[in-house]
Design an enzyme around this catalytic site. Sequence first.
Site, mmCIF file in Angstrom:
data_model
loop_
_atom_site.group_PDB
_atom_site.id
_atom_site.type_symbol
_atom_site.label_atom_id
_atom_site.label_comp_id
_atom_site.label_asym_id
_atom_site.label_seq_id
_atom_site.Cartn_x
_atom_site.Cartn_y
_atom_site.Cartn_z
ATOM 1 N N GLU A 77 73.354 -100.493 -29.855
ATOM 2 C CA GLU A 77 74.450 -100.484 -28.727
ATOM 3 C C GLU A 77 74.855 -99.071 -28.713
ATOM 4 O OE1 GLU A 77 72.465 -101.564 -27.251
ATOM 5 O OE2 GLU A 77 71.886 -103.470 -28.172
ATOM 6 N N GLU A 119 64.732 -96.303 -26.878
ATOM 7 C CA GLU A 119 65.095 -98.373 -28.135
ATOM 8 C C GLU A 119 63.920 -97.943 -29.598
ATOM 9 O OE1 GLU A 119 66.489 -100.287 -27.089
ATOM 10 O OE2 GLU A 119 67.017 -100.106 -24.726
HETATM 11 N N1 BES Z 1 68.489 -101.691 -23.376
HETATM 12 C C1 BES Z 1 68.879 -102.657 -23.719
HETATM 13 C C2 BES Z 1 69.263 -103.794 -23.221
HETATM 14 C C3 BES Z 1 67.593 -104.025 -22.553
HETATM 15 C C4 BES Z 1 67.038 -105.349 -22.786
HETATM 16 C C5 BES Z 1 68.133 -104.404 -21.275
HETATM 17 C C6 BES Z 1 65.815 -105.433 -22.102
HETATM 18 C C7 BES Z 1 66.405 -103.953 -20.302
HETATM 19 C C8 BES Z 1 66.429 -105.084 -21.284
HETATM 20 C C9 BES Z 1 69.115 -103.327 -25.732
HETATM 21 O O1 BES Z 1 69.890 -102.143 -25.819
HETATM 22 C C10 BES Z 1 68.693 -104.068 -26.405
HETATM 23 O O2 BES Z 1 67.981 -103.085 -26.920
HETATM 24 N N2 BES Z 1 69.554 -105.297 -26.946
HETATM 25 C C11 BES Z 1 68.549 -105.897 -27.328
HETATM 26 C C12 BES Z 1 69.646 -106.442 -28.595
HETATM 27 C C13 BES Z 1 69.500 -105.860 -29.801
HETATM 28 C C14 BES Z 1 70.607 -105.016 -30.703
HETATM 29 C C15 BES Z 1 68.286 -105.474 -30.365
HETATM 30 C C16 BES Z 1 68.142 -107.559 -26.742
HETATM 31 O O3 BES Z 1 68.870 -107.250 -25.776
HETATM 32 O O4 BES Z 1 66.834 -107.432 -27.357
HETATM 33 ZN ZN ZN Z 2 68.198 -101.279 -26.869
#
Ligand code: BES
Ligand code: ZN
Length: 942
Positions: free
Chosen positions: A353, A375
């Site tokens: 994050e 991502e």
């Molecule tokens: N930006 C994402 C959150 C997100 C996930 C927003 C799906 C919209 C849809 C965040 O940075 C993220 O990638 N979160 C991951 C956890 C991370 C450690 C890989 C998640 O929520 O799975």
């Molecule tokens: Zn992410």
Amino acid sequence: MALLGLLVLSLFHVSLVGSHTSSQHASSPPQPAGEQSPEGSDNLSFPWSRLRLPRYIIPLHYDLHLHPNLTSLSFTGSVQIQIDVQNNTNWVVLHSKGLKISKATILDQNLTHLSDKVLPVLHHPSHEQIGIFSPRVLSSGRKYFLCIEFGAELAKGFYGFYKSTYRTSTGETRTLASTHFEPTSARMAFPCFDEPSFKANFTVRIKRNPELISLSNMPIVKTVEAGDDLLEDQFDVSVKMSTYLVAFVVCDFKSVTATTSSGVQVSIYASPEKWQQTSYALEVAVKMLDFYDEYFNIHYPLPKQDLIAIPDFESGAMENWGLTTYRETSLLYDPLTSSISDKLWITMVIGHELAHQWFGNLVTMEWWNDIWLNEGFARYMEYISVEATYPDLKVEEYLLHTCFAAVGSDSLNSSRPISSPAENPTQIKQMFDTASYDKGACVLHMLRHFLTDDVFQRGIVRYLRKYSYKNALNQDLWDSLANTCSEEDFISGKHCYSSSQASKNAYLFAGEHLDLTAMMNTWILQKGVPLVTVTRKGPHLLLRQDRFLRTVLPSDPLWSSLQKGFLWHIPLTYKTDASNTIHRHLMTTQTDSIHIGEEVSWVKVNTDMTGYYVVHYEDGGWDKMTKLLRQNHTALSYKDRTQLIHNAFQLVTAGHLSLDKGLDLIGYLQLETHNVPLLQGLGSLQAFYHMIEKRNEIDVTRKLRMHILRFFRAVIDQQTWSDGGSVSERRLRSELLSLACHLDDPPCLERARQSFKHWLQSKGTLNLPTDVANTVFSVGAQEDRGWASLLHTYNISSSAAQKSKILFALTCSRDANKLHRLLELGLEGKVIRSQDLSSLMFMVARNPQGHRLAWNFVKKNWDTLVQRFQLGSSCISSIIIGTTGHFSSPEELAEVQLFFESIKEQASQLRATRVALDNVQKNVRWFQRNLETLRNWLNQQM
Ligand code: BES
Ligand code: ZN
């Protein structure tokens, strides 16, 4: 000018004819109760037929006032958006979803109302848009203020401005309100131009009760009394950013704070009784921000960074700028109950994050089709940042798994290119998948190796500088990495400096004609993963590339059409026994050959799996590898050994290698001391076991179980039931003991029962070694009394880490009634929160007594599930894939197909349904091809 405005307007009317706009909604907007239909609105129809907003009205600044009421569970608000109008028009079209708009007005630059009447607001619910009609034309080149008053209930799910609750140790339930906007839910909290390229500044004000606190992206600049015993917090104006990164929380949480080297205030917030679990996260966040400041050579631009654990949170975490939000298990480390894997997870999530504060927040992809630019980078930066800040965690040992995960889905026909079109919210949500995250990261890893660490780092710094507070396309990244400077860059001399190193290194591969864009396009715009087949011919190594597919063999009539047109630019690497050097070769054609010399005895291609491709050693090549591993396995690095094991079993599934060859290859594992290849081999066997134990193959299941236990006996017996040792040792112990008990290993069961007995006697106060708690609980859960005690502890525990271990154990019960009860509790969402339902279903489906149950549960409750998690969400995808993943018979395949038929309209919008079908198909073929071989092989071992 006015004429042009009318023309634009009439063109919109024309474009509406025959479009799928629901004219019913458009021509008669739902009016808030008690409101009169604004004069004139009856004759207007919605002026815009596209999903994406017009580009000629640009939001510059949002002044947002919010008043959430945690008792009535609703909020009201107003927003004043400064807009820059670039075409004459009478309409402002923007996003709004589920908001009651009570008033809209437009002011000119001098804050004079354009009309003395309240403006008509038209709704286009299926596009989540509203249109505001100004009787006076908004003139091109001018700026205006758009003022909207609105209100809504706090949302019930996990998107928009939503309600969350937690229970105190005295049993009191407390409410908070928090946001999650990405990708398209800012529009549920306030009317806005909800697309990533409409970056603007935000000034937020929040009214709250004095006993609560409010948080947003920026620090509070002042708090004023707002009447009715309320206070209003005014936050500092934000930097320029996309709407999906806006966040606010109103709660009664407590925090701990520290400061980074460059003076950024970092705070961790959690519900009051959990603040003792916040210290590890604080340490990590400070270190990470310091690390990124230096690595990116760009200071984190905000004065503060808050990290907050939200009790109800659908995904893992979210990178809102300056206010990152987390699931409790992703942020809170409890020394008494969190295992080493929990610790690693928290560290990686924070690393992820905080990486987004640069990749994503500072530089944002132009559109959601390239969400991998956010991502994929954030996933890859997890490895770079954790390696640098917490070397003891040995995070690089996991990178291969990220690539394996990517190969797993990319070798099914249902996969997609990393960069793929996505227009509506359902499509956009589905972009957050393995392709964007894992393949994105793995392809970046390949690129970093290709360019060298230093060139890669300098290239991304250049990219981040050049596109700060802006949006970027893939091409912008390639240009920055290849150091292709524009004329403007040269003149400014700021962001672009000549480095001959990139090209120098590229020479190692490609000679003089390296075209980075052409190369990267083959990885980003083309789906699938290449299979490189190598054969020895005298002094030459012959190479061929094909698309690697796990469900289709060359003999299949479909084969050639599925291969057609696929070609990658593969930066090949290989090692031989003749020297210690890593050789390089850029393969850009379907077949190729390399001179390696006669004297070489073995060649291992894709050194340390720094390339995203699978390798097949034809003509006895695998036998050679098997021999090498048996005779001298340390001639290859642990990554090479792990990759060989992975590739071999992938090829078995695809039908290119027979199962007994794969099993022979891992025969050397009795000599293996490194945990990564050991776990890879163990994992392959475990995967078969999980499939076979769900079939009526009692004999094979029993023999496989005995084989695994016998084969790993020595290493299982070496394990202690404690938390001691290095991170790798702890992880190996955790996995091995969990498997041993799952396979009913008598010494393992005995030991676990003992520990569980002590835990029960202590009434749950004894702290088990954290890495084996899972196993102890899951053995304890086999008895009625143990299961009931665990459920009780689950209900009262204040450690999310503890709760997730217990929930896993509860799903290991062999009693179908208990499993059913868990699913019902998950659906109810009280004892087991809704946020945990999809992983609960996955875990129940993993259990042979639960896999049919979980699937029937999906079928029965499909509508409820979709309503709760939204079509296209990761939860819905993992529910579909997780509850079908163990099916392996043609009858089960037909059953899954039948269900998808019955929900055709939704199923056709979901990639997960195709993934699930591909998966089951793959399992069916696996059984058809390998069951007899496995049976015979096991018989030979007995
Ligand atoms: N930006 C994402 C959150 C997100 C996930 C927003 C799906 C919209 C849809 C965040 O940075 C993220 O990638 N979160 C991951 C956890 C991370 C450690 C890989 C998640 O929520 O799975
Ligand atoms: Zn992410």
